[in-house]
Design a protein around this motif. Structure first.
Motif, mmCIF file in Angstrom:
data_model
loop_
_atom_site.group_PDB
_atom_site.id
_atom_site.type_symbol
_atom_site.label_atom_id
_atom_site.label_comp_id
_atom_site.label_asym_id
_atom_site.label_seq_id
_atom_site.Cartn_x
_atom_site.Cartn_y
_atom_site.Cartn_z
ATOM 1 N N SER A 49 5.703 2.242 7.637
ATOM 2 C CA SER A 49 4.828 3.394 7.365
ATOM 3 C C SER A 49 5.228 4.137 6.097
ATOM 4 N N ASP A 50 6.000 3.488 5.244
ATOM 5 C CA ASP A 50 6.435 4.138 4.008
ATOM 6 C C ASP A 50 5.267 4.216 3.029
ATOM 7 N N LEU A 51 4.810 5.418 2.765
ATOM 8 C CA LEU A 51 3.601 5.630 1.960
ATOM 9 C C LEU A 51 3.735 5.077 0.543
ATOM 10 N N LYS A 52 4.879 5.336 -0.074
ATOM 11 C CA LYS A 52 5.062 4.923 -1.469
ATOM 12 C C LYS A 52 5.075 3.404 -1.592
ATOM 13 N N THR A 53 5.715 2.732 -0.647
ATOM 14 C CA THR A 53 5.754 1.266 -0.665
ATOM 15 C C THR A 53 4.351 0.694 -0.511
ATOM 16 N N ILE A 54 3.598 1.249 0.420
ATOM 17 C CA ILE A 54 2.226 0.783 0.651
ATOM 18 C C ILE A 54 1.363 1.023 -0.583
ATOM 19 N N GLU A 55 1.544 2.184 -1.212
ATOM 20 C CA GLU A 55 0.759 2.504 -2.408
ATOM 21 C C GLU A 55 1.077 1.532 -3.549
ATOM 22 N N TYR A 56 2.349 1.246 -3.738
ATOM 23 C CA TYR A 56 2.733 0.286 -4.781
ATOM 24 C C TYR A 56 2.101 -1.086 -4.507
ATOM 25 N N LEU A 57 2.136 -1.513 -3.268
ATOM 26 C CA LEU A 57 1.561 -2.816 -2.924
ATOM 27 C C LEU A 57 0.054 -2.830 -3.171
ATOM 28 N N GLY A 58 -0.603 -1.720 -2.861
ATOM 29 C CA GLY A 58 -2.034 -1.614 -3.144
ATOM 30 C C GLY A 58 -2.310 -1.692 -4.634
ATOM 31 N N GLU A 59 -1.473 -1.008 -5.422
ATOM 32 C CA GLU A 59 -1.635 -1.022 -6.878
ATOM 33 C C GLU A 59 -1.399 -2.419 -7.442
ATOM 34 N N ILE A 60 -0.410 -3.132 -6.894
ATOM 35 C CA ILE A 60 -0.135 -4.496 -7.356
ATOM 36 C C ILE A 60 -1.325 -5.408 -7.076
ATOM 37 N N GLU A 61 -1.898 -5.285 -5.881
ATOM 38 C CA GLU A 61 -3.083 -6.096 -5.553
ATOM 39 C C GLU A 61 -4.246 -5.729 -6.477
ATOM 40 N N ALA A 62 -4.344 -4.456 -6.827
ATOM 41 C CA ALA A 62 -5.395 -4.022 -7.757
ATOM 42 C C ALA A 62 -5.169 -4.626 -9.141
ATOM 43 N N HIS A 63 -3.914 -4.672 -9.587
ATOM 44 C CA HIS A 63 -3.596 -5.287 -10.880
ATOM 45 C C HIS A 63 -3.990 -6.763 -10.883
ATOM 46 N N HIS A 64 -3.825 -7.404 -9.731
ATOM 47 C CA HIS A 64 -4.187 -8.819 -9.601
ATOM 48 C C HIS A 64 -5.679 -9.012 -9.279
ATOM 49 N N LYS A 65 -6.409 -7.894 -9.199
ATOM 50 C CA LYS A 65 -7.831 -7.901 -8.861
ATOM 51 C C LYS A 65 -8.094 -8.515 -7.482
ATOM 52 N N SER A 66 -7.133 -8.354 -6.594
ATOM 53 C CA SER A 66 -7.299 -8.771 -5.197
ATOM 54 C C SER A 66 -7.807 -7.563 -4.424
ATOM 55 N N TRP A 67 -9.095 -7.306 -4.581
ATOM 56 C CA TRP A 67 -9.647 -6.026 -4.113
ATOM 57 C C TRP A 67 -9.670 -5.884 -2.601
ATOM 58 N N VAL A 68 -9.818 -6.994 -1.883
ATOM 59 C CA VAL A 68 -9.821 -6.925 -0.412
ATOM 60 C C VAL A 68 -8.449 -6.461 0.080
ATOM 61 N N LYS A 69 -7.397 -7.081 -0.452
ATOM 62 C CA LYS A 69 -6.035 -6.699 -0.046
ATOM 63 C C LYS A 69 -5.706 -5.279 -0.506
ATOM 64 N N ALA A 70 -6.134 -4.943 -1.711
ATOM 65 C CA ALA A 70 -5.887 -3.586 -2.215
ATOM 66 C C ALA A 70 -6.538 -2.563 -1.293
ATOM 67 N N ALA A 71 -7.784 -2.831 -0.911
ATOM 68 C CA ALA A 71 -8.506 -1.915 -0.019
ATOM 69 C C ALA A 71 -7.793 -1.768 1.324
ATOM 70 N N GLU A 72 -7.211 -2.864 1.817
ATOM 71 C CA GLU A 72 -6.497 -2.814 3.097
ATOM 72 C C GLU A 72 -5.291 -1.880 3.014
ATOM 73 N N TYR A 73 -4.559 -1.967 1.901
ATOM 74 C CA TYR A 73 -3.392 -1.089 1.725
ATOM 75 C C TYR A 73 -3.821 0.369 1.580
ATOM 76 N N PHE A 74 -4.854 0.616 0.777
ATOM 77 C CA PHE A 74 -5.298 1.994 0.571
ATOM 78 C C PHE A 74 -5.931 2.580 1.842
ATOM 79 N N LYS A 75 -6.570 1.724 2.613
ATOM 80 C CA LYS A 75 -7.128 2.183 3.894
ATOM 81 C C LYS A 75 -6.002 2.625 4.825
ATOM 82 N N LYS A 76 -4.929 1.837 4.812
ATOM 83 C CA LYS A 76 -3.773 2.192 5.651
ATOM 84 C C LYS A 76 -3.177 3.526 5.210
ATOM 85 N N LEU A 77 -3.142 3.750 3.902
ATOM 86 C CA LEU A 77 -2.615 5.008 3.369
ATOM 87 C C LEU A 77 -3.419 6.205 3.852
ATOM 88 N N LYS A 78 -4.745 6.109 3.749
ATOM 89 C CA LYS A 78 -5.571 7.258 4.139
ATOM 90 C C LYS A 78 -5.535 7.495 5.648
#
Length: 228
Positions: A49-78
């Protein structure tokens, strides 16, 4: 005695976890995203449940344009922290980028969630500028039958103007440019550039001259002044 032993067992694990996270951050800031991802994922296993770790992972997926995975991480954050405006904004942004990649029928199914996320970001942070930009773009791009609306885009542009004069002129210019009112767009971009004097305001006006107004002379003159 047992508590003392447990303490000595746990302390190295905490130190390792912290060190692991710090190494991952260094990789991330060095744009070594694959190396950072491995370490962040390892950190997430011990701290799910570490927010910063999840946010970084979401950003990394966004950098890779893996939008489904990025959305999953950001959804978990919110879901973990429903009071943070940026998490809703980033979730909506990932959905928006995903919508651009898939067919229109599937993309339409994401619209309500996108809109709700950007609107929630503004509710949580009334001064949230990027969320208003996102809503302007959404209302411009959507067909009228699905809720597209110039008047709503203008409404958010007016809100931007109250928060930032430059963003106000830039957003008005964007709306005018979208509807091919290039003369009006030019006036707004000129005002934005006079105030902002930034690479972004310059680029918008430069691109308008070069690509829409087909006036390379004005474009080169603007570039000369900007570089000077």
């Amino acid at each position: 005695m047992e508590k003392l032993i447990l303490f000595f067992l746990l302390v190295p694990m905490c130190i390792w976890s912290q060190s692991n996270f710090e190494k991952a951050e260094k990789f991330y800031h060095a744009k070594k995203y694959d190396e950072a991802k491995v370490l962040f994922e390892s950190n997430l296993k011990s701290k799910p449940s570490d927010l910063k770790t999840i946010e970084y992972l979401g950003e990394i997926e966004a950098h890779h344009k893996s939008w489904v995975k990025a959305a999953e991480y950001f959804k978990k954050l919110k879901e973990l922290k429903p009071t943070e405006a940026d998490y809703f904004y980033k979730y909506g942004g990932a959905l928006a980028m995903r919508a651009m990649e898939i067919n229109k029928l599937k993309a339409f199914g994401l619209i309500d969630d996108m809109k709700a996320s950007f609107e929630k970001a503004i509710v949580l942070n009334p001064k949230h500028i990027p969320a208003r930009w996102a809503l302007i773009e959404l209302y411009l791009q959507l067909p009228g039958i699905l809720g597209g609306s110039e008047s709503k885009a203008i409404s958010y542009s007016n809100e931007l103007a109250a928060l930032s004069t430059v963003d106000g002129y830039m957003s008005k210019g964007r709306i005018d440019e979208y509807f091919k009112r290039y003369a009006a767009a030019e006036k707004n971009y000129i005002k934005a550039n006079e105030i902002g004097k930034s690479k972004i305001t310059f680029q918008k006006l430069y691109n308008l001259y070069l690509n829409k107004l087909k006036d390379p002379k004005k474009a080169q003159e603007l570039k000369r002044k900007f570089e000077a």
